[in-house]
Write a protein that holds these residues in place. Structure first.
Motif, PDB file in Angstrom:
ATOM      1  N   MET A   1       0.707  -1.278  -0.173  1.00  0.00           N
ATOM      2  CA  MET A   1       0.133  -0.051  -0.090  1.00  0.00           C
ATOM      3  C   MET A   1       0.860   1.373  -0.118  1.00  0.00           C
ATOM      4  O   MET A   1       1.873   1.228   0.686  1.00  0.00           O
ATOM      5  N   THR A   2       0.745   2.059  -0.852  1.00  0.00           N
ATOM      6  CA  THR A   2       1.385   3.239  -0.998  1.00  0.00           C
ATOM      7  C   THR A   2       0.690   4.644  -0.851  1.00  0.00           C
ATOM      8  O   THR A   2      -0.539   4.691  -1.545  1.00  0.00           O
ATOM      9  N   THR A   3       0.564   5.332  -0.077  1.00  0.00           N
ATOM     10  CA  THR A   3      -0.249   6.737   0.260  1.00  0.00           C
ATOM     11  C   THR A   3       0.933   7.887  -0.035  1.00  0.00           C
ATOM     12  O   THR A   3       1.894   7.936   0.726  1.00  0.00           O
ATOM     13  N   THR A   4       0.559   8.653  -1.005  1.00  0.00           N
ATOM     14  CA  THR A   4       1.255  10.068  -1.048  1.00  0.00           C
ATOM     15  C   THR A   4       0.385  10.964  -0.913  1.00  0.00           C
ATOM     16  O   THR A   4      -0.611  11.189  -1.737  1.00  0.00           O
ATOM     17  N   GLU A   5       0.669  12.057  -0.233  1.00  0.00           N
ATOM     18  CA  GLU A   5       0.075  13.347   0.020  1.00  0.00           C
ATOM     19  C   GLU A   5       1.024  14.528  -0.527  1.00  0.00           C
ATOM     20  O   GLU A   5       2.046  14.669  -0.021  1.00  0.00           O
ATOM     21  N   VAL A   6       0.662  15.081  -1.564  1.00  0.00           N
ATOM     22  CA  VAL A   6       1.367  16.170  -1.948  1.00  0.00           C
ATOM     23  C   VAL A   6       0.606  17.643  -1.775  1.00  0.00           C
ATOM     24  O   VAL A   6      -0.652  17.478  -2.428  1.00  0.00           O
ATOM     25  N   MET A   7       1.339  18.620  -1.365  1.00  0.00           N
ATOM     26  CA  MET A   7       0.115  19.744  -1.208  1.00  0.00           C
ATOM     27  C   MET A   7       0.986  20.835  -1.809  1.00  0.00           C
ATOM     28  O   MET A   7       2.025  20.843  -2.394  1.00  0.00           O
ATOM     29  N   THR A   8       0.583  22.174  -1.539  1.00  0.00           N
ATOM     30  CA  THR A   8       1.322  23.282  -2.058  1.00  0.00           C
ATOM     31  C   THR A   8       2.493  23.439  -1.953  1.00  0.00           C
ATOM     32  O   THR A   8       3.042  22.951  -0.800  1.00  0.00           O
ATOM     33  N   ASN A   9       3.243  24.271  -2.270  1.00  0.00           N
ATOM     34  CA  ASN A   9       4.733  24.662  -2.055  1.00  0.00           C
ATOM     35  C   ASN A   9       5.081  25.076  -0.731  1.00  0.00           C
ATOM     36  O   ASN A   9       6.165  24.892  -0.126  1.00  0.00           O
ATOM     37  N   GLU A  10       4.073  25.695  -0.026  1.00  0.00           N
ATOM     38  CA  GLU A  10       4.210  26.093   1.208  1.00  0.00           C
ATOM     39  C   GLU A  10       3.694  25.253   2.242  1.00  0.00           C
ATOM     40  O   GLU A  10       4.071  25.431   3.629  1.00  0.00           O
ATOM     41  N   GLU A  11       3.186  23.966   1.772  1.00  0.00           N
ATOM     42  CA  GLU A  11       2.774  23.047   3.031  1.00  0.00           C
ATOM     43  C   GLU A  11       3.706  21.922   2.823  1.00  0.00           C
ATOM     44  O   GLU A  11       4.461  21.879   1.995  1.00  0.00           O
ATOM     45  N   ILE A  12       3.716  21.137   3.859  1.00  0.00           N
ATOM     46  CA  ILE A  12       4.430  19.742   4.041  1.00  0.00           C
ATOM     47  C   ILE A  12       4.260  18.989   3.091  1.00  0.00           C
ATOM     48  O   ILE A  12       2.866  18.406   2.549  1.00  0.00           O
ATOM     49  N   LYS A  13       5.148  18.381   2.376  1.00  0.00           N
ATOM     50  CA  LYS A  13       4.944  17.036   1.626  1.00  0.00           C
ATOM     51  C   LYS A  13       5.333  15.838   2.132  1.00  0.00           C
ATOM     52  O   LYS A  13       6.368  15.830   2.719  1.00  0.00           O
ATOM     53  N   THR A  14       4.499  14.593   1.882  1.00  0.00           N
ATOM     54  CA  THR A  14       4.627  13.553   2.629  1.00  0.00           C
ATOM     55  C   THR A  14       4.441  12.334   1.664  1.00  0.00           C
ATOM     56  O   THR A  14       3.681  12.298   0.915  1.00  0.00           O
ATOM     57  N   SER A  15       5.408  11.188   2.032  1.00  0.00           N
ATOM     58  CA  SER A  15       5.042   9.742   1.174  1.00  0.00           C
ATOM     59  C   SER A  15       5.036   8.789   2.081  1.00  0.00           C
ATOM     60  O   SER A  15       6.210   8.772   2.988  1.00  0.00           O
ATOM     61  N   GLU A  16       4.093   7.995   2.214  1.00  0.00           N
ATOM     62  CA  GLU A  16       4.325   6.670   3.112  1.00  0.00           C
ATOM     63  C   GLU A  16       4.199   5.514   2.301  1.00  0.00           C
ATOM     64  O   GLU A  16       3.589   5.465   1.354  1.00  0.00           O
ATOM     65  N   HIS A  17       4.842   4.507   2.880  1.00  0.00           N
ATOM     66  CA  HIS A  17       5.143   3.291   2.088  1.00  0.00           C
ATOM     67  C   HIS A  17       5.000   2.161   2.998  1.00  0.00           C
ATOM     68  O   HIS A  17       6.157   2.348   3.988  1.00  0.00           O
ATOM     69  N   ASP A  18       4.778   0.935   2.652  1.00  0.00           N
ATOM     70  CA  ASP A  18       4.799  -0.112   3.395  1.00  0.00           C
ATOM     71  C   ASP A  18       6.322  -0.741   2.993  1.00  0.00           C
ATOM     72  O   ASP A  18       6.536  -1.171   1.689  1.00  0.00           O
ATOM     73  N   LEU A  19       7.410  -1.035   3.837  1.00  0.00           N
ATOM     74  CA  LEU A  19       8.450  -1.572   3.411  1.00  0.00           C
ATOM     75  C   LEU A  19       8.748  -3.088   3.550  1.00  0.00           C
ATOM     76  O   LEU A  19       8.965  -3.475   2.568  1.00  0.00           O
ATOM     77  N   ILE A  20       8.131  -3.475   4.667  1.00  0.00           N
ATOM     78  CA  ILE A  20       7.920  -5.064   4.997  1.00  0.00           C
ATOM     79  C   ILE A  20       6.173  -5.262   5.417  1.00  0.00           C
ATOM     80  O   ILE A  20       5.936  -4.623   6.173  1.00  0.00           O
ATOM     81  N   ARG A  21       5.947  -6.159   4.619  1.00  0.00           N
ATOM     82  CA  ARG A  21       4.340  -6.731   5.175  1.00  0.00           C
ATOM     83  C   ARG A  21       4.301  -7.894   4.886  1.00  0.00           C
ATOM     84  O   ARG A  21       4.194  -8.507   3.597  1.00  0.00           O
ATOM     85  N   GLY A  22       3.876  -8.841   5.869  1.00  0.00           N
ATOM     86  CA  GLY A  22       3.362 -10.089   5.579  1.00  0.00           C
ATOM     87  C   GLY A  22       3.989 -11.171   6.588  1.00  0.00           C
ATOM     88  O   GLY A  22       4.317 -10.590   7.840  1.00  0.00           O
ATOM     89  N   GLU A  23       3.654 -12.217   6.402  1.00  0.00           N
ATOM     90  CA  GLU A  23       4.121 -13.368   7.151  1.00  0.00           C
ATOM     91  C   GLU A  23       5.383 -14.185   6.810  1.00  0.00           C
ATOM     92  O   GLU A  23       5.304 -14.407   5.737  1.00  0.00           O
TER      93      GLU A  23
END
Length: 101
Positions: A1-23
Motif C-alpha cells: 500500500m502506498t499513500t502519497t500526499e502532495v500539497m502546495t509549495n508552502e505546505e508539507i509534502k509526505t510520502s508513506e510506504h510499506d517497506l515490509i508486510r507479511g507473514e
C-alpha cells in the motif's frame, strides 16, 4: 500500500510506504531483518569513517546509532529464536514515512 500526499509549495509534502508486510518463517524473517539492519549499520560506520578521514572528527551520532541498531538486532534475533523454537511464523510490518521539511 502506498499513500502519497502532495500539497502546495508552502505546505508539507509526505510520502508513506510499506517497506515490509507479511507473514514470514523465522529463517526468512532473520534474513530480511538482519540484511536491513546490517546495511544501516554499514551506512553509519561508513559515515563515521568518512568523517574521521575528511575532518579528523568522530561522527558521534553515527556511532550511537550503529550501537542502537546492533542492540536491536540482538533483541530481534532472540525473538526469532523463540519463534523458531516454538515452530511459529511471524507477522512483520515496517512502515516508512518520508516528509519534506
Amino acid at each position: 500500500m502506498t499513500t502519497t500526499e502532495v500539497m502546495t509549495n508552502e505546505e508539507i509534502k509526505t510520502s508513506e510506504h510499506d517497506l515490509i508486510r507479511g507473514e514470514f518463517s523465522p529463517e526468512d524473517a532473520r534474513e530480511i531483518i538482519n540484511y536491513l539492519i546490517s546495511k544501516k549499520i554499514n551506512f553509519h560506520e561508513t559515515r563515521n569513517f568518512s568523517s574521521e578521514i575528511r575532518f579528523g572528527e568522530v561522527d558521534h551520532n553515527s556511532i550511537k546509532r550503529a550501537k542502537e541498531l546492533e542492540q536491536s538486532r540482538q533483541s530481534i534475533n532472540t525473538l526469532l529464536q523463540q519463534a523458531e523454537g516454538e515452530g511459529k511464523s511471524l507477522r512483520i510490518s515496517s512502515h516508512i514515512s518520508i516528509e519534506i521539511i
